[in-house]
Scaffold this active site. Sequence first.
Site, PDB file in Angstrom:
ATOM      1  N   ASP A 178      47.719  23.190  12.694  1.00  0.00           N
ATOM      2  CA  ASP A 178      48.762  22.202  12.440  1.00  0.00           C
ATOM      3  C   ASP A 178      49.081  21.429  13.712  1.00  0.00           C
ATOM      4  O   ASP A 178      48.643  21.776  14.807  1.00  0.00           O
ATOM      5  CB  ASP A 178      50.003  22.805  11.777  1.00  0.00           C
ATOM      6  CG  ASP A 178      50.878  23.623  12.699  1.00  0.00           C
ATOM      7  OD1 ASP A 178      50.598  23.685  13.914  1.00  0.00           O
ATOM      8  OD2 ASP A 178      51.864  24.196  12.224  1.00  0.00           O
ATOM      9  N   GLU A 221      52.277  19.393   7.752  1.00  0.00           N
ATOM     10  CA  GLU A 221      51.440  19.030   8.893  1.00  0.00           C
ATOM     11  C   GLU A 221      50.394  20.104   9.153  1.00  0.00           C
ATOM     12  O   GLU A 221      49.854  20.217  10.246  1.00  0.00           O
ATOM     13  CB  GLU A 221      52.283  18.801  10.155  1.00  0.00           C
ATOM     14  CG  GLU A 221      52.972  20.004  10.713  1.00  0.00           C
ATOM     15  CD  GLU A 221      54.377  20.234  10.164  1.00  0.00           C
ATOM     16  OE1 GLU A 221      55.150  20.950  10.826  1.00  0.00           O
ATOM     17  OE2 GLU A 221      54.704  19.725   9.068  1.00  0.00           O
TER      18      GLU A 221
END
Length: 301
Positions: A178, A221
């Site tokens: 991420d 994300e």
Amino acid sequence: MPEPEDNYESTLEVTISRDMGTLIRVAAEQRALMLVLSGPRLGHRLVLGDAPVDVGRGSAAGLILDADSVSRKHARIERFGGGHKIVDLGSTNGTYVNGGRVNEQILKDGDRIGIGKALLKYIAGGNIEGAYHEEVQRLMRFDPLTNIFNKRHFDESLRLAVFTAAGGAKPLSLIVFDLDHFKKVNDTHGHMAGDAVLCGATGAVQSILSPTELFGRVGGEEFAVVCEDADLGTALERAEAIRRVVSQEPYAFEEKKLPVTISAGVAQLSDAEEAEGLFDRADAQLYAAKAAGRNRVRPVH
């Protein structure tokens, strides 16, 4: 492994099961559509004609998008020549067409429109029925913002890859990563800047992946890559390449340069392990990488 998006699935099922009579008539009349690609109204379609349509959070809007990021009177879609244009109505968070902020923009077939956190697509008059069905099928498999596999399709594909690899001679590994400090990007520069960073980062990763490698967005994300026929060492090299390519260049948004790094975890499939276990082990290493200072890769040994 992330939980299924129940609202996402049920919304699409409702969309697909709607009576198509209206859509067929729209196609015959060569009228245009605005299709909602994200948010609570995912899959909703708005038929466009000569009358202007306001888009916003207020109850008087012709297309209501109920989100704090959307102004009460956010934008207006108006007839322009044989097509349409979109006009921002002084919204707080702006109106975007294909990633660029606009005050007024003539729309072309396939244009993607950002209204707050909602993403829309303009489908011009023509093969409306075919284009609509094609877009709905894409929504079933692809994330509308980054255009890589969505969580639902990635999870299904990972389970299939694990099933195929189980008991076989070829190894299988998983990378989960991420973006570091992504919340700070959103809080400082706004969610449209965050969207630009997400698209830029995924584009950078795609530039070094082969078309056959499975790459998906599995969280806000958070992303994952399945490395078939790859042991832990090979997957670790792949993760390092991903880390380097994402951090090479800052991503641009409205003349701002936004540098980004990633943290990643890597795990190799073990005997008798299921997809959920493999994902959980790689995800745990991702969090270990973040705890160790971010901008690094952590393998499971």
